[in-house]
Design a protein around this motif. Sequence first.
Motif, PDB file in Angstrom:
ATOM      1  N   LYS A 199       0.859  -1.179   0.000  1.00 58.92           N
ATOM      2  CA  LYS A 199       0.000   0.000   0.000  1.00 58.92           C
ATOM      3  C   LYS A 199       0.899   1.233   0.000  1.00 58.92           C
ATOM      4  O   LYS A 199       2.038   1.184   0.495  1.00 58.92           O
ATOM      5  N   ALA A 200       0.410   2.310  -0.567  1.00 57.77           N
ATOM      6  CA  ALA A 200       1.169   3.561  -0.560  1.00 57.77           C
ATOM      7  C   ALA A 200       0.910   4.289   0.749  1.00 57.77           C
ATOM      8  O   ALA A 200      -0.227   4.626   1.065  1.00 57.77           O
ATOM      9  N   THR A 201       1.967   4.518   1.509  1.00 55.69           N
ATOM     10  CA  THR A 201       1.839   5.219   2.792  1.00 55.69           C
ATOM     11  C   THR A 201       2.577   6.549   2.794  1.00 55.69           C
ATOM     12  O   THR A 201       2.604   7.250   3.796  1.00 55.69           O
ATOM     13  N   GLY A 202       3.174   6.892   1.661  1.00 50.06           N
ATOM     14  CA  GLY A 202       3.893   8.154   1.517  1.00 50.06           C
ATOM     15  C   GLY A 202       4.020   8.463   0.045  1.00 50.06           C
ATOM     16  O   GLY A 202       3.508   7.723  -0.808  1.00 50.06           O
ATOM     17  N   PRO A 203       4.697   9.544  -0.309  1.00 41.81           N
ATOM     18  CA  PRO A 203       4.881   9.873  -1.722  1.00 41.81           C
ATOM     19  C   PRO A 203       5.674   8.775  -2.425  1.00 41.81           C
ATOM     20  O   PRO A 203       6.724   8.358  -1.936  1.00 41.81           O
ATOM     21  N   ILE A 204       5.167   8.292  -3.542  1.00 42.09           N
ATOM     22  CA  ILE A 204       5.850   7.207  -4.240  1.00 42.09           C
ATOM     23  C   ILE A 204       6.946   7.767  -5.139  1.00 42.09           C
ATOM     24  O   ILE A 204       6.870   8.901  -5.617  1.00 42.09           O
ATOM     25  N   SER A 205       7.979   6.957  -5.359  1.00 35.20           N
ATOM     26  CA  SER A 205       9.124   7.372  -6.166  1.00 35.20           C
ATOM     27  C   SER A 205       9.708   6.151  -6.860  1.00 35.20           C
ATOM     28  O   SER A 205       9.491   5.009  -6.440  1.00 35.20           O
ATOM     29  N   TYR A 206      10.454   6.386  -7.913  1.00 40.59           N
ATOM     30  CA  TYR A 206      11.070   5.280  -8.636  1.00 40.59           C
ATOM     31  C   TYR A 206      12.433   4.960  -8.047  1.00 40.59           C
ATOM     32  O   TYR A 206      13.301   5.844  -7.951  1.00 40.59           O
ATOM     33  N   ILE A 207      12.628   3.719  -7.643  1.00 45.00           N
ATOM     34  CA  ILE A 207      13.916   3.294  -7.083  1.00 45.00           C
ATOM     35  C   ILE A 207      14.454   2.083  -7.841  1.00 45.00           C
ATOM     36  O   ILE A 207      15.309   1.352  -7.335  1.00 45.00           O
ATOM     37  N   GLY A 208      13.956   1.878  -9.064  1.00 46.47           N
ATOM     38  CA  GLY A 208      14.324   0.696  -9.836  1.00 46.47           C
ATOM     39  C   GLY A 208      15.415   0.925 -10.860  1.00 46.47           C
ATOM     40  O   GLY A 208      15.547   0.142 -11.809  1.00 46.47           O
ATOM     41  N   GLN A 209      16.200   1.984 -10.682  1.00 45.08           N
ATOM     42  CA  GLN A 209      17.215   2.324 -11.683  1.00 45.08           C
ATOM     43  C   GLN A 209      18.179   1.167 -11.955  1.00 45.08           C
ATOM     44  O   GLN A 209      18.490   0.856 -13.117  1.00 45.08           O
ATOM     45  N   LYS A 210      18.646   0.521 -10.902  1.00 47.25           N
ATOM     46  CA  LYS A 210      19.590  -0.585 -11.083  1.00 47.25           C
ATOM     47  C   LYS A 210      18.912  -1.762 -11.776  1.00 47.25           C
ATOM     48  O   LYS A 210      19.502  -2.395 -12.670  1.00 47.25           O
ATOM     49  N   ALA A 211      17.674  -2.043 -11.399  1.00 49.71           N
ATOM     50  CA  ALA A 211      16.974  -3.194 -11.973  1.00 49.71           C
ATOM     51  C   ALA A 211      16.686  -2.997 -13.456  1.00 49.71           C
ATOM     52  O   ALA A 211      16.886  -3.913 -14.266  1.00 49.71           O
ATOM     53  N   VAL A 212      16.208  -1.817 -13.843  1.00 49.54           N
ATOM     54  CA  VAL A 212      15.906  -1.602 -15.259  1.00 49.54           C
ATOM     55  C   VAL A 212      17.190  -1.539 -16.073  1.00 49.54           C
ATOM     56  O   VAL A 212      17.226  -1.998 -17.226  1.00 49.54           O
ATOM     57  N   ALA A 213      18.261  -1.011 -15.498  1.00 54.09           N
ATOM     58  CA  ALA A 213      19.549  -1.010 -16.198  1.00 54.09           C
ATOM     59  C   ALA A 213      20.017  -2.438 -16.455  1.00 54.09           C
ATOM     60  O   ALA A 213      20.599  -2.742 -17.516  1.00 54.09           O
ATOM     61  N   GLN A 214      19.755  -3.310 -15.492  1.00 52.22           N
ATOM     62  CA  GLN A 214      20.103  -4.718 -15.654  1.00 52.22           C
ATOM     63  C   GLN A 214      19.257  -5.351 -16.761  1.00 52.22           C
ATOM     64  O   GLN A 214      19.777  -6.111 -17.591  1.00 52.22           O
ATOM     65  N   ASP A 215      17.960  -5.051 -16.796  1.00 49.52           N
ATOM     66  CA  ASP A 215      17.095  -5.558 -17.861  1.00 49.52           C
ATOM     67  C   ASP A 215      17.627  -5.141 -19.230  1.00 49.52           C
ATOM     68  O   ASP A 215      17.674  -5.942 -20.171  1.00 49.52           O
ATOM     69  N   ILE A 216      17.997  -3.867 -19.341  1.00 48.01           N
ATOM     70  CA  ILE A 216      18.484  -3.320 -20.608  1.00 48.01           C
ATOM     71  C   ILE A 216      19.781  -4.003 -21.030  1.00 48.01           C
ATOM     72  O   ILE A 216      19.930  -4.437 -22.182  1.00 48.01           O
ATOM     73  N   ALA A 217      20.714  -4.101 -20.105  1.00 48.40           N
ATOM     74  CA  ALA A 217      22.013  -4.708 -20.416  1.00 48.40           C
ATOM     75  C   ALA A 217      21.859  -6.168 -20.824  1.00 48.40           C
ATOM     76  O   ALA A 217      22.497  -6.631 -21.785  1.00 48.40           O
ATOM     77  N   ASN A 218      21.013  -6.892 -20.107  1.00 49.74           N
ATOM     78  CA  ASN A 218      20.828  -8.314 -20.420  1.00 49.74           C
ATOM     79  C   ASN A 218      20.203  -8.501 -21.796  1.00 49.74           C
ATOM     80  O   ASN A 218      20.620  -9.380 -22.567  1.00 49.74           O
ATOM     81  N   LEU A 219      19.188  -7.693 -22.107  1.00 56.80           N
ATOM     82  CA  LEU A 219      18.544  -7.834 -23.416  1.00 56.80           C
ATOM     83  C   LEU A 219      19.509  -7.443 -24.534  1.00 56.80           C
ATOM     84  O   LEU A 219      19.596  -8.135 -25.556  1.00 56.80           O
ATOM     85  N   LYS A 220      20.227  -6.354 -24.362  1.00 60.32           N
ATOM     86  CA  LYS A 220      21.164  -5.935 -25.400  1.00 60.32           C
ATOM     87  C   LYS A 220      22.228  -7.000 -25.660  1.00 60.32           C
ATOM     88  O   LYS A 220      22.592  -7.268 -26.812  1.00 60.32           O
TER      89      LYS A 220
END
Length: 409
Positions: A153-174
């Motif tokens: 559940k959202a209990t505060g202002p939401i923010s993106y903290i997935g920078q490392k994970a999406v970078a990993q997705d990109i690197a793996n696919l490339k």
Amino acid sequence: MATIRTSHAGSLPRTPELIEANKVKHAQTAARLGGETVSDAEAQEFDELLAASVTDLVKRQKDLGITLPNDGEYGHAMASDLDYGAWWHYSFARTGGLELHDRNIFEEPANRSTPGNIVLTSFSDRRDRNLFPSVYADANAGTDTGAQPQFPKATGPISYIGQKAVAQDIANLKAGLAAAGYDERDGYINALSPGSASRVANEYYKTDEEFIWAWADVLREEYLAITEAGLTVQIDDPSLAENFDQINPEPSFDDYRAFIQVRIDALNHALRGIDPAQVRIHTCWGSWHGPHVTDLPFAEIVDQVLSINAAGITFEAANVRHEHEWKIWEETKLPEGKYIIPGIVSHATNVVEHPELVAERIGRFAKLVGPENVVASTDCGLGGRIHPEIAVAKLQSLTEGAQIASQRF
């Protein structure tokens, strides 16, 4: 001879080794959301397994004849053979401001709508479930969607903290694209839509609309990371059509259109400045193996879906509740610069479609919008929904049928 391109909706079956490793990842996500410190001791081993698995999967797509491949959503953790929610659940670990909810998503109370005031009811109060209570209560009826994680559940202002994970997705696919000999521009990565993401509980934002727009700002970071890397982003937004079943009583089409327009506006805001040629939008009716008699007719929202800043439009067109809707394109003009990615083989049956049927289905669309504007695909993700061997057979039939259709054009 026209060449009919082929793709799929995103999720592909994970290997047994990856499923076992993802059980650890799920536990880590729950621990982080619960405020615990997560050890990185096993991170390198997992990362190496994930990278190798993606490279192998992209090569297998190449061998099968898929022309527009992805990473199978392997970066979106799936911890069991039966899992309908990895396309959504992955976002929990990539978003700040969330805490674990003390209630299961199926335990939420019913929430009734009134004309002009539409709200989502609980998952257990869906109208299709109410019409077939014995079916959905029967563990052997085939309607199970697998074990669900504890939702946040959202209990505060939401923010993106997935920078490392999406970078990993990109690197793996490339890396996988390069190893298999694909052009990098052919690859895509799936990402969640604001409308679908906002279906977790909200205890911070004043209104649902404010919550949706907050998600647009959060998820934009993921869209930008993928497209700035030269890849295509596929926005997964089943909520555009699926939410219709989660509104009780059934709303008027006008009320429903107004309800999803907010979600489309937020998505377009998140996509601002991104080349539509690097965007695909996927909508579906939830993918679970149920009766689906309460599904929304696609004709009621196809114009709204076409208004999204995405060149590619992927939708279900093979399952038996929606196959007849190919006729929509007799009257709906495809805007210049857009192409369709219809489901030609379905996740909803274990029966493998014959290549001749595949070619016939492709032909219906190609005659109406042009073969160059058709990418033959799957209705929805195959991973976690059908047996891996059947998934391979369906993709083989898809590419064989596309070859037959190509020869006919």
